[in-house]
Motif scaffolding. Structure first.
Motif, PDB file in Angstrom:
ATOM      1  N   VAL A  40      38.207  55.608  37.716  1.00  0.00           N
ATOM      2  CA  VAL A  40      37.475  54.793  36.909  1.00  0.00           C
ATOM      3  C   VAL A  40      38.476  54.077  35.750  1.00  0.00           C
ATOM      4  CG1 VAL A  40      36.147  55.241  34.761  1.00  0.00           C
ATOM      5  CG2 VAL A  40      35.674  56.558  36.478  1.00  0.00           C
ATOM      6  N   PHE A  41      39.124  54.349  35.056  1.00  0.00           N
ATOM      7  CA  PHE A  41      40.238  52.875  34.560  1.00  0.00           C
ATOM      8  C   PHE A  41      40.833  51.725  35.563  1.00  0.00           C
ATOM      9  CE2 PHE A  41      44.035  50.900  33.087  1.00  0.00           C
ATOM     10  CZ  PHE A  41      43.750  50.854  31.232  1.00  0.00           C
ATOM     11  N   GLY A  42      41.603  52.276  36.644  1.00  0.00           N
ATOM     12  CA  GLY A  42      41.488  50.845  37.524  1.00  0.00           C
ATOM     13  C   GLY A  42      39.720  50.282  37.327  1.00  0.00           C
ATOM     14  N   LEU A  43      38.712  50.395  38.229  1.00  0.00           N
ATOM     15  CA  LEU A  43      37.439  50.471  37.867  1.00  0.00           C
ATOM     16  C   LEU A  43      37.155  49.546  36.846  1.00  0.00           C
ATOM     17  CD1 LEU A  43      34.593  49.159  39.891  1.00  0.00           C
ATOM     18  CD2 LEU A  43      34.335  52.057  38.883  1.00  0.00           C
ATOM     19  N   VAL A  44      37.375  49.786  35.847  1.00  0.00           N
ATOM     20  CA  VAL A  44      37.045  49.260  34.004  1.00  0.00           C
ATOM     21  C   VAL A  44      38.000  48.129  34.601  1.00  0.00           C
ATOM     22  CG1 VAL A  44      36.663  49.613  32.165  1.00  0.00           C
ATOM     23  CG2 VAL A  44      35.731  51.488  33.070  1.00  0.00           C
ATOM     24  N   THR A  45      39.061  48.318  34.220  1.00  0.00           N
ATOM     25  CA  THR A  45      40.148  47.262  34.371  1.00  0.00           C
ATOM     26  C   THR A  45      39.646  46.024  35.336  1.00  0.00           C
ATOM     27  OG1 THR A  45      41.789  48.465  33.717  1.00  0.00           O
ATOM     28  CG2 THR A  45      42.658  46.450  34.481  1.00  0.00           C
ATOM     29  N   THR A  46      39.029  46.244  36.323  1.00  0.00           N
ATOM     30  CA  THR A  46      38.741  44.798  37.626  1.00  0.00           C
ATOM     31  C   THR A  46      37.273  44.078  37.141  1.00  0.00           C
ATOM     32  OG1 THR A  46      39.773  46.529  39.483  1.00  0.00           O
ATOM     33  CG2 THR A  46      38.388  44.994  39.973  1.00  0.00           C
ATOM     34  N   VAL A  47      36.648  45.500  35.961  1.00  0.00           N
ATOM     35  CA  VAL A  47      35.148  44.885  36.722  1.00  0.00           C
ATOM     36  C   VAL A  47      35.456  43.748  34.711  1.00  0.00           C
ATOM     37  CG1 VAL A  47      32.697  45.228  34.780  1.00  0.00           C
ATOM     38  CG2 VAL A  47      33.989  46.553  37.432  1.00  0.00           C
ATOM     39  N   ALA A  48      35.869  44.175  33.827  1.00  0.00           N
ATOM     40  CA  ALA A  48      36.431  43.795  33.121  1.00  0.00           C
ATOM     41  C   ALA A  48      37.136  41.939  33.032  1.00  0.00           C
ATOM     42  CB  ALA A  48      37.805  44.118  31.573  1.00  0.00           C
ATOM     43  N   LEU A  49      37.994  42.021  34.346  1.00  0.00           N
ATOM     44  CA  LEU A  49      38.540  41.232  34.875  1.00  0.00           C
ATOM     45  C   LEU A  49      37.559  39.535  35.544  1.00  0.00           C
ATOM     46  CD1 LEU A  49      41.754  39.086  35.494  1.00  0.00           C
ATOM     47  CD2 LEU A  49      41.015  40.230  37.456  1.00  0.00           C
ATOM     48  N   VAL A  67      42.645  31.684  37.277  1.00  0.00           N
ATOM     49  CA  VAL A  67      43.197  32.116  38.323  1.00  0.00           C
ATOM     50  C   VAL A  67      43.727  33.384  38.835  1.00  0.00           C
ATOM     51  CG1 VAL A  67      45.725  31.080  39.138  1.00  0.00           C
ATOM     52  CG2 VAL A  67      44.336  29.597  37.339  1.00  0.00           C
ATOM     53  N   THR A  68      44.309  33.946  38.012  1.00  0.00           N
ATOM     54  CA  THR A  68      44.451  36.190  38.621  1.00  0.00           C
ATOM     55  C   THR A  68      43.267  36.098  39.603  1.00  0.00           C
ATOM     56  OG1 THR A  68      45.352  36.426  36.023  1.00  0.00           O
ATOM     57  CG2 THR A  68      44.795  37.476  37.845  1.00  0.00           C
ATOM     58  N   LEU A  69      41.628  36.041  39.433  1.00  0.00           N
ATOM     59  CA  LEU A  69      40.640  36.623  39.975  1.00  0.00           C
ATOM     60  C   LEU A  69      40.542  35.520  41.709  1.00  0.00           C
ATOM     61  CD1 LEU A  69      38.877  39.347  40.689  1.00  0.00           C
ATOM     62  CD2 LEU A  69      37.067  36.938  39.336  1.00  0.00           C
ATOM     63  N   GLN A  70      41.090  34.455  41.265  1.00  0.00           N
ATOM     64  CA  GLN A  70      40.918  33.334  42.801  1.00  0.00           C
ATOM     65  C   GLN A  70      42.002  34.288  43.400  1.00  0.00           C
ATOM     66  OE1 GLN A  70      41.111  29.559  41.963  1.00  0.00           O
ATOM     67  NE2 GLN A  70      39.279  29.104  40.698  1.00  0.00           N
ATOM     68  N   GLY A 109      41.367  36.547  46.992  1.00  0.00           N
ATOM     69  CA  GLY A 109      41.718  35.200  48.327  1.00  0.00           C
ATOM     70  C   GLY A 109      42.845  35.716  49.239  1.00  0.00           C
ATOM     71  N   SER A 110      43.594  36.706  48.707  1.00  0.00           N
ATOM     72  CA  SER A 110      44.736  37.494  48.828  1.00  0.00           C
ATOM     73  C   SER A 110      44.402  37.862  49.536  1.00  0.00           C
ATOM     74  CB  SER A 110      46.017  37.429  47.686  1.00  0.00           C
ATOM     75  OG  SER A 110      46.319  36.200  47.380  1.00  0.00           O
ATOM     76  N   ALA A 111      43.607  38.842  49.164  1.00  0.00           N
ATOM     77  CA  ALA A 111      43.151  39.808  50.057  1.00  0.00           C
ATOM     78  C   ALA A 111      41.820  40.057  51.481  1.00  0.00           C
ATOM     79  CB  ALA A 111      42.391  41.237  49.012  1.00  0.00           C
ATOM     80  N   MET A 139      45.918  43.621  46.058  1.00  0.00           N
ATOM     81  CA  MET A 139      45.642  42.716  44.860  1.00  0.00           C
ATOM     82  C   MET A 139      46.461  42.597  43.879  1.00  0.00           C
ATOM     83  SD  MET A 139      41.112  43.402  44.567  1.00  0.00           S
ATOM     84  CE  MET A 139      40.989  42.259  43.500  1.00  0.00           C
ATOM     85  N   ALA A 140      47.418  43.895  44.038  1.00  0.00           N
ATOM     86  CA  ALA A 140      47.836  43.875  42.586  1.00  0.00           C
ATOM     87  C   ALA A 140      49.396  43.258  42.840  1.00  0.00           C
ATOM     88  CB  ALA A 140      48.634  45.321  42.481  1.00  0.00           C
TER      89      ALA A 140
END
Length: 291
Positions: free
Chosen positions: A24-33, A85-88, A92-94, A212-213
């Motif tokens: 859940v923490f990982g999901l919340v962090t991804t949504v925040a990004l 940039v981080t999200l792209q 993109g890499s994924a 992605m990480a």
């Protein structure tokens, strides 16, 4: 007399995932990004590329939430814009890794035996090259850019995805419903997309979340070395590289981009772990109900 009989069944993967605090923490962090990246498209407190030497090294305040850097940029605005940039790079890499992984996994599991052996050797050779080394080689030949990072990380991790997914695709391809599809006249490509890939999707999803990480770390390292995002593009890795020489004088200016990178990478890794635990039937926890 009524007898209550306990029934044991496996929880759904969504319920299992929600009960996992790390996932859940990982999901919340991804949504925040994602939210920060979308917000930065329409709004930032200040222009992230505007410089003002008269406003350099302002401490955190109501005017500058995280302070300013050595050339007067608002650090919060730079980090907010850098999330794009981080999200792209991560997404993109994924996507590139997914395409490469599917191709290698399909060729390494559904073709003739001699061709599968060639693919296996090719995968072993490609895995031997580190991601950063491939990215630096491409950057030296093509010039540093976000696209170079995406392609390099996508290809490198896609090979790993193919290696991990190949046994699972072979197992699913021998299932009865796949055999029935072949008997019904489905071609290899259609059978792969309609029956095989949907059944190995959990494996791909978990691997791609880890990709992605790795992509975030690779972009940070390459930008730090000058091979990543251009100078005019806000990037967490480039900001970290520019401010690290001032760590002894203004340590907080380095803490913010480092903290953003750490939380994002940790979030992607925990999201992958949570998805793995939720989708792996061997790790599923039984739920007891009464009837």
């Amino acid at each position: 007399m009524t007898t209550t009989v306990p029934i044991v069944r496996q929880r759904g993967w969504a319920r299992t995932f929600i009960r996992n605090p790390a996932g859940v923490f990982g999901l919340v962090t991804t949504v925040a990004l994602v939210s920060c990246a979308l917000l930065s498209i329409v709004w930032t407190p200040y222009d992230p590329v505007h410089t003002d030497v008269l406003s350099k090294w302002h401490p955190p305040s109501s005017a500058h939430l995280l302070g300013t850097d050595n050339i007067g940029r608002d650090i919060f605005s730079v980090l907010l814009a850098g999330s794009r940039v981080t999200l792209q790079v991560a997404v993109g890499s994924a996507l590139v890794a997914a395409v490469v992984g599917v191709v290698f996994a399909a060729l390494g599991s559904l073709t003739a035996r001699w061709f599968r052996e060639i693919i296996a050797v090719l995968i072993d050779i490609l895995i031997a090259f580190p991601t950063l080394l491939i990215a630096m080689m491409l950057a030296s030949a093509l010039g540093g850019s976000i696209m170079v990072v995406i392609v390099a990380v996508g290809i490198s991790f896609g090979v790993n995805v193919g290696r991990v997914s190949r046994p699972e695709i072979r197992r699913v391809s021998r299932s009865e419903f796949v055999t029935a599809g072949i008997a019904a006249g489905l071609g290899p490509v259609r059978n792969l997309t309609r029956h095989t890939l949907p059944n190995v999707a959990p494996v791909f999803i978990v691997q791609l979340s880890w990709c992605m990480a790795v992509a975030v770390l690779a972009e940070t390292g390459l930008s730090y070395l000058g091979y990543g995002a251009p100078v005019s593009t806000p990037s967490w890795g480039r900001v970290l590289a520019e401010l690290q020489s001032y760590i002894g004088i203004h340590p907080l200016s380095v803490v913010w981009p480092g903290l953003a990178i750490t939380i994002t990478v940790l979030g992607f890794n925990l999201l992958g772990d949570g998805l793995r635990d939720a989708t792996d039937p061997r790790l599923g926890r039984p739920e007891v109900i009464t009837a």
